[in-house]
Write an enzyme that holds these catalytic residues in place. Structure first.
Site, PDB file in Angstrom:
ATOM      1  N   HIS A  41     -14.542 -24.284-118.518  1.00 17.52           N
ATOM      2  CA  HIS A  41     -15.614 -23.756-117.679  1.00 17.52           C
ATOM      3  C   HIS A  41     -16.074 -24.813-116.674  1.00 17.52           C
ATOM      4  O   HIS A  41     -16.675 -25.823-117.053  1.00 17.52           O
ATOM      5  CB  HIS A  41     -16.782 -23.333-118.582  1.00 17.52           C
ATOM      6  CG  HIS A  41     -17.888 -22.638-117.881  1.00 17.52           C
ATOM      7  ND1 HIS A  41     -19.206 -23.021-118.021  1.00 17.52           N
ATOM      8  CD2 HIS A  41     -17.899 -21.557-117.051  1.00 17.52           C
ATOM      9  CE1 HIS A  41     -19.979 -22.212-117.326  1.00 17.52           C
ATOM     10  NE2 HIS A  41     -19.209 -21.312-116.722  1.00 17.52           N
ATOM     11  N   GLU A  58     -11.650 -22.514-115.236  1.00 22.20           N
ATOM     12  CA  GLU A  58     -12.530 -21.519-114.630  1.00 22.20           C
ATOM     13  C   GLU A  58     -13.402 -22.230-113.606  1.00 22.20           C
ATOM     14  O   GLU A  58     -13.961 -23.288-113.882  1.00 22.20           O
ATOM     15  CB  GLU A  58     -13.405 -20.861-115.704  1.00 22.20           C
ATOM     16  CG  GLU A  58     -14.262 -19.703-115.206  1.00 22.20           C
ATOM     17  CD  GLU A  58     -15.564 -20.108-114.541  1.00 22.20           C
ATOM     18  OE1 GLU A  58     -16.146 -19.270-113.834  1.00 22.20           O
ATOM     19  OE2 GLU A  58     -16.003 -21.280-114.707  1.00 22.20           O
ATOM     20  N   ASP A  82     -15.680 -21.661-109.471  1.00 21.99           N
ATOM     21  CA  ASP A  82     -16.449 -20.773-108.615  1.00 21.99           C
ATOM     22  C   ASP A  82     -16.208 -21.124-107.159  1.00 21.99           C
ATOM     23  O   ASP A  82     -15.970 -22.287-106.824  1.00 21.99           O
ATOM     24  CB  ASP A  82     -17.942 -20.916-108.933  1.00 21.99           C
ATOM     25  CG  ASP A  82     -18.220 -20.854-110.422  1.00 21.99           C
ATOM     26  OD1 ASP A  82     -18.268 -19.740-110.960  1.00 21.99           O
ATOM     27  OD2 ASP A  82     -18.374 -21.926-111.047  1.00 21.99           O
ATOM     28  N   HIS A  98     -20.640 -23.911-108.053  1.00 25.80           N
ATOM     29  CA  HIS A  98     -21.226 -22.745-108.713  1.00 25.80           C
ATOM     30  C   HIS A  98     -22.462 -22.209-108.007  1.00 25.80           C
ATOM     31  O   HIS A  98     -22.544 -21.029-107.670  1.00 25.80           O
ATOM     32  CB  HIS A  98     -21.580 -23.076-110.162  1.00 25.80           C
ATOM     33  CG  HIS A  98     -22.203 -21.929-110.897  1.00 25.80           C
ATOM     34  ND1 HIS A  98     -23.577 -21.712-110.923  1.00 25.80           N
ATOM     35  CD2 HIS A  98     -21.653 -20.911-111.597  1.00 25.80           C
ATOM     36  CE1 HIS A  98     -23.837 -20.627-111.617  1.00 25.80           C
ATOM     37  NE2 HIS A  98     -22.699 -20.108-112.038  1.00 25.80           N
TER      38      HIS A  98
END
Length: 258
Positions: free
Chosen positions: A17, A50, A52, A65
């Site tokens: 993440h 993962e 953004d 993010h």
């Protein structure tokens, strides 16, 4: 047919993440979604990262993010109010800014799970990932943004369509179909996605249940749960049948699950 993003990697999948920022890094020198965080996730053996996507003032897609820079850099401006050069200066002491193009080029064996955070970034994200469709899963809370990015990737002609996971509207409709015990409706709702990425609970409402997993798997869709950092919770969810764990501690998850 299984998308290449899923092939050749042992399940349960561990999705790092926002990269990996270890708890023992000291004075928070390395920030999430930085070049160093992606490199650290890669170094510990994470196949999946993962991240953004936002767009800078000068039109560059960066892995970041929040819509603004305050939490990570202390600067109150929005990502779309600074140029890449300015962001590079701000991130210099936090592990370094990383653009989407750099991430795809510098880590050719990493498979990326990309969340399109800004509507303005969707088309450029699609164009950039088009040549890398085999190792990208595209997602967004907004199914409209996700579809826009997918269309842009298809228009750019990369050859392999990126994998994709459900946005909020599809998740909501799927959960309703599960609660109504309608397998037909569940399959129909998930027909355009490859994965369902959800929290275990949404406030007091439990999302991930054995029935939800059963209906998703019957539709040929994997279920990945975020954001799980406790080893006991990781093991419990995998035992329930979850296909992937999205975690801030990919190092712990790999040691626990593999």
């Amino acid at each position: 047919m299984t998308h290449p993003w899923f092939e050749g990697v042992e399940r349960p999948r561990v999705l790092a993440h926002r990269g990996l920022v270890r708890a023992d890094t000291g004075e928070d020198a390395i920030a999430e979604n930085s070049f160093a965080a992606v490199a650290e996730a890669h170094a510990v053996g994470a196949h999946y990262v993962e991240s953004d996507c936002h767009l800078t003032k000068d039109g560059v897609v960066v892995l970041f993010h929040d819509a603004d820079l305050s939490r990570v850099t202390g600067d109150s401006r929005r990502v779309d109010e600074v140029t890449l050069r300015q962001l590079d200066d701000l991130m210099a002491g936090h592990g370094g800014v990383i653009t989407l193009a750099q991430a795809l080029d510098a880590f050719p064996d990493v498979r990326f799970n990309l969340d399109v955070k800004a509507a303005a970034a969707a088309e450029e994200v699609g164009r950039l990932i088009a040549p890398h469709g085999a190792r990208v899963l595209l997602t967004s809370f907004s199914d409209e943004r996700r579809r826009t990015a997918l269309r842009a990737a298809e228009t750019a002609g990369g050859g392999i369509r990126p994998a994709t996971s459900a946005g909020t509207s599809i998740v909501t409709r799927f959960v309703a179909a599960v609660n109504l015990r309608s397998r037909r409706a569940a399959r129909r709702v998930l027909s355009e996605v490859d994965a369902l990425q959800v929290p275990e609970r949404q406030q007091r409402v439990r999302i991930v249940t054995p029935r939800l997993l059963d209906y998703a798997h019957e539709a040929g869709v994997e279920v990945h749960v975020w954001t799980i950092n406790d080893p006991g919770d990781m093991a419990r969810l995998v035992a329930m049948g979850v296909d992937g764990i999205v975690t801030d501690r990919a190092d712990v998850a790999l040691a626990t699950l593999h």
